[in-house]
Scaffold this motif. Structure first.
Motif, PDB file in Angstrom:
ATOM      1  N   ASP A 140      12.491   6.850 -91.877  1.00 28.93           N
ATOM      2  CA  ASP A 140      13.677   7.600 -91.491  1.00 28.93           C
ATOM      3  C   ASP A 140      14.824   6.628 -91.186  1.00 28.93           C
ATOM      4  N   PRO A 141      15.909   6.665 -91.968  1.00 30.51           N
ATOM      5  CA  PRO A 141      17.035   5.767 -91.698  1.00 30.51           C
ATOM      6  C   PRO A 141      17.614   5.916 -90.303  1.00 30.51           C
ATOM      7  N   GLU A 142      17.408   7.058 -89.678  1.00 35.19           N
ATOM      8  CA  GLU A 142      17.932   7.248 -88.320  1.00 35.19           C
ATOM      9  C   GLU A 142      17.280   6.305 -87.314  1.00 35.19           C
ATOM     10  N   ASP A 143      16.154   5.688 -87.695  1.00 30.54           N
ATOM     11  CA  ASP A 143      15.483   4.731 -86.808  1.00 30.54           C
ATOM     12  C   ASP A 143      16.050   3.319 -86.926  1.00 30.54           C
ATOM     13  N   ILE A 144      16.978   3.100 -87.855  1.00 28.58           N
ATOM     14  CA  ILE A 144      17.560   1.768 -88.022  1.00 28.58           C
ATOM     15  C   ILE A 144      18.169   1.247 -86.728  1.00 28.58           C
ATOM     16  N   PRO A 145      18.992   2.040 -86.013  1.00 27.42           N
ATOM     17  CA  PRO A 145      19.586   1.520 -84.776  1.00 27.42           C
ATOM     18  C   PRO A 145      18.552   1.083 -83.734  1.00 27.42           C
ATOM     19  N   ALA A 146      17.391   1.750 -83.702  1.00 28.03           N
ATOM     20  CA  ALA A 146      16.362   1.381 -82.724  1.00 28.03           C
ATOM     21  C   ALA A 146      15.823  -0.017 -83.017  1.00 28.03           C
ATOM     22  N   LEU A 147      15.599  -0.322 -84.289  1.00 26.14           N
ATOM     23  CA  LEU A 147      15.103  -1.651 -84.651  1.00 26.14           C
ATOM     24  C   LEU A 147      16.147  -2.722 -84.345  1.00 26.14           C
ATOM     25  N   VAL A 148      17.400  -2.441 -84.691  1.00 26.92           N
ATOM     26  CA  VAL A 148      18.468  -3.420 -84.466  1.00 26.92           C
ATOM     27  C   VAL A 148      18.693  -3.629 -82.970  1.00 26.92           C
ATOM     28  N   ALA A 149      18.705  -2.541 -82.198  1.00 29.66           N
ATOM     29  CA  ALA A 149      18.913  -2.661 -80.749  1.00 29.66           C
ATOM     30  C   ALA A 149      17.788  -3.465 -80.108  1.00 29.66           C
ATOM     31  N   THR A 150      16.548  -3.225 -80.530  1.00 30.45           N
ATOM     32  CA  THR A 150      15.410  -3.978 -80.001  1.00 30.45           C
ATOM     33  C   THR A 150      15.539  -5.458 -80.353  1.00 30.45           C
ATOM     34  N   GLN A 151      16.000  -5.745 -81.557  1.00 29.32           N
ATOM     35  CA  GLN A 151      16.163  -7.142 -81.966  1.00 29.32           C
ATOM     36  C   GLN A 151      17.209  -7.841 -81.101  1.00 29.32           C
ATOM     37  N   ARG A 152      18.284  -7.147 -80.806  1.00 30.59           N
ATOM     38  CA  ARG A 152      19.334  -7.742 -79.962  1.00 30.59           C
ATOM     39  C   ARG A 152      18.864  -7.932 -78.530  1.00 30.59           C
ATOM     40  N   GLU A 153      18.121  -6.974 -78.033  1.00 29.48           N
ATOM     41  CA  GLU A 153      17.666  -7.039 -76.644  1.00 29.48           C
ATOM     42  C   GLU A 153      16.597  -8.110 -76.441  1.00 29.48           C
ATOM     43  N   THR A 154      15.654  -8.186 -77.371  1.00 29.00           N
ATOM     44  CA  THR A 154      14.525  -9.108 -77.219  1.00 29.00           C
ATOM     45  C   THR A 154      14.775 -10.469 -77.859  1.00 29.00           C
ATOM     46  N   ALA A 181       4.380 -16.309 -88.509  1.00 25.69           N
ATOM     47  CA  ALA A 181       3.471 -17.078 -87.661  1.00 25.69           C
ATOM     48  C   ALA A 181       3.675 -18.577 -87.865  1.00 25.69           C
ATOM     49  N   ARG A 182       3.849 -19.000 -89.116  1.00 27.39           N
ATOM     50  CA  ARG A 182       4.086 -20.428 -89.386  1.00 27.39           C
ATOM     51  C   ARG A 182       5.347 -20.922 -88.680  1.00 27.39           C
ATOM     52  N   GLU A 183       6.364 -20.068 -88.670  1.00 28.26           N
ATOM     53  CA  GLU A 183       7.638 -20.441 -88.059  1.00 28.26           C
ATOM     54  C   GLU A 183       7.645 -20.231 -86.545  1.00 28.26           C
ATOM     55  N   GLU A 184       6.553 -19.656 -86.031  1.00 30.48           N
ATOM     56  CA  GLU A 184       6.443 -19.332 -84.601  1.00 30.48           C
ATOM     57  C   GLU A 184       7.557 -18.391 -84.160  1.00 30.48           C
ATOM     58  N   TYR A 185       7.859 -17.421 -85.014  1.00 31.81           N
ATOM     59  CA  TYR A 185       8.866 -16.424 -84.685  1.00 31.81           C
ATOM     60  C   TYR A 185       8.299 -15.422 -83.689  1.00 31.81           C
ATOM     61  N   ASP A 186       9.164 -14.929 -82.820  1.00 26.68           N
ATOM     62  CA  ASP A 186       8.777 -13.815 -81.960  1.00 26.68           C
ATOM     63  C   ASP A 186       8.818 -12.534 -82.783  1.00 26.68           C
ATOM     64  N   ILE A 187       7.898 -11.638 -82.481  1.00 28.56           N
ATOM     65  CA  ILE A 187       7.852 -10.356 -83.177  1.00 28.56           C
ATOM     66  C   ILE A 187       7.754  -9.243 -82.148  1.00 28.56           C
ATOM     67  N   ALA A 188       8.549  -8.204 -82.346  1.00 26.65           N
ATOM     68  CA  ALA A 188       8.542  -7.056 -81.446  1.00 26.65           C
ATOM     69  C   ALA A 188       8.231  -5.808 -82.256  1.00 26.65           C
ATOM     70  N   GLU A 189       7.687  -4.799 -81.589  1.00 28.17           N
ATOM     71  CA  GLU A 189       7.338  -3.547 -82.255  1.00 28.17           C
ATOM     72  C   GLU A 189       8.028  -2.378 -81.579  1.00 28.17           C
ATOM     73  N   VAL A 190       8.441  -1.412 -82.388  1.00 24.75           N
ATOM     74  CA  VAL A 190       9.048  -0.194 -81.865  1.00 24.75           C
ATOM     75  C   VAL A 190       8.335   0.994 -82.499  1.00 24.75           C
ATOM     76  N   PRO A 191       8.240   2.106 -81.792  1.00 24.15           N
ATOM     77  CA  PRO A 191       7.571   3.284 -82.365  1.00 24.15           C
ATOM     78  C   PRO A 191       8.318   3.809 -83.589  1.00 24.15           C
ATOM     79  N   THR A 192       7.595   4.227 -84.586  1.00 23.43           N
ATOM     80  CA  THR A 192       8.196   4.855 -85.751  1.00 23.43           C
ATOM     81  C   THR A 192       7.224   5.872 -86.322  1.00 23.43           C
ATOM     82  N   ARG A 193       7.767   6.844 -87.014  1.00 20.79           N
ATOM     83  CA  ARG A 193       6.950   7.867 -87.650  1.00 20.79           C
ATOM     84  C   ARG A 193       7.036   7.694 -89.158  1.00 20.79           C
TER      85      ARG A 193
END
Length: 332
Positions: free
Chosen positions: A130-144, A229-241
């Motif tokens: 659902d494209p409507e979930d795009i802002p949730a992913l972007v907001a989480t990326q900015r916050e975390t 993982a090789r780059e040791e990047y942080d990864i965050a998860e958000v709920p999606t359907r």
């Protein structure tokens, strides 16, 4: 940069250009044929598409409401996918021949990198995301400040409505993926390793645009996690359907697809961390062998020997073929 919720205003008075891309990732020259007056987008929505004329128009149009730019890569479709994507005002990139999901992602990463995008969000073209979930992913990326943010069907409530056979397959793939990430890279677990709905920041975009370890097929979803993982990047998860009730859902055979993912998973860890894998296999297989010998349990001993032999055969069958594939791709 406009808020993702109101990003559609950034498109007024301009139409995204169409870029013709050749038959491989290396054919794409970043920035080629693009209007020079367009500034760097804050959020790019990237959609890999192959014969998705039924859904691509509505999906791309909706995504433009939540991103500064939408880019669709038509991976050699034989239908009207390209025409319908272009009619929405999305940027259209084309592979003259079908190259595979991973290669299509590579073109998207290269394009977003050439545009100096702050965030890239990948969506499937079949309408399951659902494209409507795009802002949730972007907001989480900015916050975390996580370099990678992924949607997850197993985070939050209510419980995911997933068909039974998919749930079993996902459990197996997720469990093995997290085991490999832990053994190979001491990397934290992810709850949904197969969700393609992901956001990448500028550093992750640059890395994925040039990483040779990301294959051209469906195993690219796992290849990207291992690259993170090789780059040791942080990864965050958000709920999606995920909407499974779509007309043009994936037709890939679940067993064949699952075996391909397992091959990609095994090869990634073996290539990067052979010592750790050898130690884990030794502990896992030799321990029951020793116990069986001590307790004089012939069955346990035989099972351990057979498991070791089977693993050796699998490695001998898989390793040479994957190495050749990667070499061919590098030479393109």
């Amino acid at each position: 940069m406009p808020d993702p919720q109101n990003a559609s205003s950034a498109h007024s008075g301009s139409t995204a250009g169409a870029v013709a891309v050749g038959g491989s990732r290396s054919d794409h020259e970043p920035g080629a044929d693009l209007p020079e007056d367009r500034g760097a987008p804050g959020v790019v929505a990237g959609i890999p598409a192959y014969n998705e004329e039924e859904t691509i128009g509505e999906l791309a149009s909706t995504a433009r409401d939540y991103a500064d730019e939408v880019v669709v890569v038509d991976d050699g479709s034989a239908d009207q996918t390209a025409q319908k994507a272009a009619s929405t005002g999305a940027t259209l990139l084309r592979h003259e021949e079908n190259q595979g999901y991973g290669a299509t992602l590579g073109t998207i990463f290269q394009y977003a990198h050439s545009r100096d995008a702050d965030h890239l969000v990948i969506l499937d073209a079949d309408g399951q995301h659902d494209p409507e979930d795009i802002p949730a992913l972007v907001a989480t990326q900015r916050e975390t400040e996580a370099e990678v943010v992924t949607g997850s069907r197993f985070v939050g409530d209510p419980p995911p409505d997933i068909p039974g056979y998919r749930r079993v397959g996902l459990f197996v793939i997720n469990s093995l993926t997290n085991l490999a990430l832990r053994i190979g890279y001491s990397y934290p677990a992810v709850t949904d390793s197969q969700c393609g709905f992901r956001a990448y920041d500028d550093s992750a975009i640059a890395t994925m645009a040039t990483a040779p370890e990301i294959g051209s097929g469906m195993g690219a979803s796992l290849d990207i996690l291992f690259q993170a993982a090789r780059e040791e990047y942080d990864i965050a998860e958000v709920p999606t359907r995920i909407d499974y009730d779509v007309d043009n859902a994936s037709s890939r055979h679940p067993v064949t697809h699952g075996l391909g993912l397992l091959q990609s998973l095994a090869l990634s860890v073996l290539r990067d961390r052979p010592g750790r894998v050898a130690a884990a296999v030794t502990v896992g297989l030799v321990t029951p062998l020793i116990v069986g010998l001590i307790l004089h349990q012939t069955t346990t001993t035989i099972v351990s020997v057979l498991a070791t032999a089977l693993l050796s055969i699998v490695l001998l069958l898989f390793l040479p073929r994957e190495t050749a594939t990667r070499s061919e791709r590098t030479d393109q």
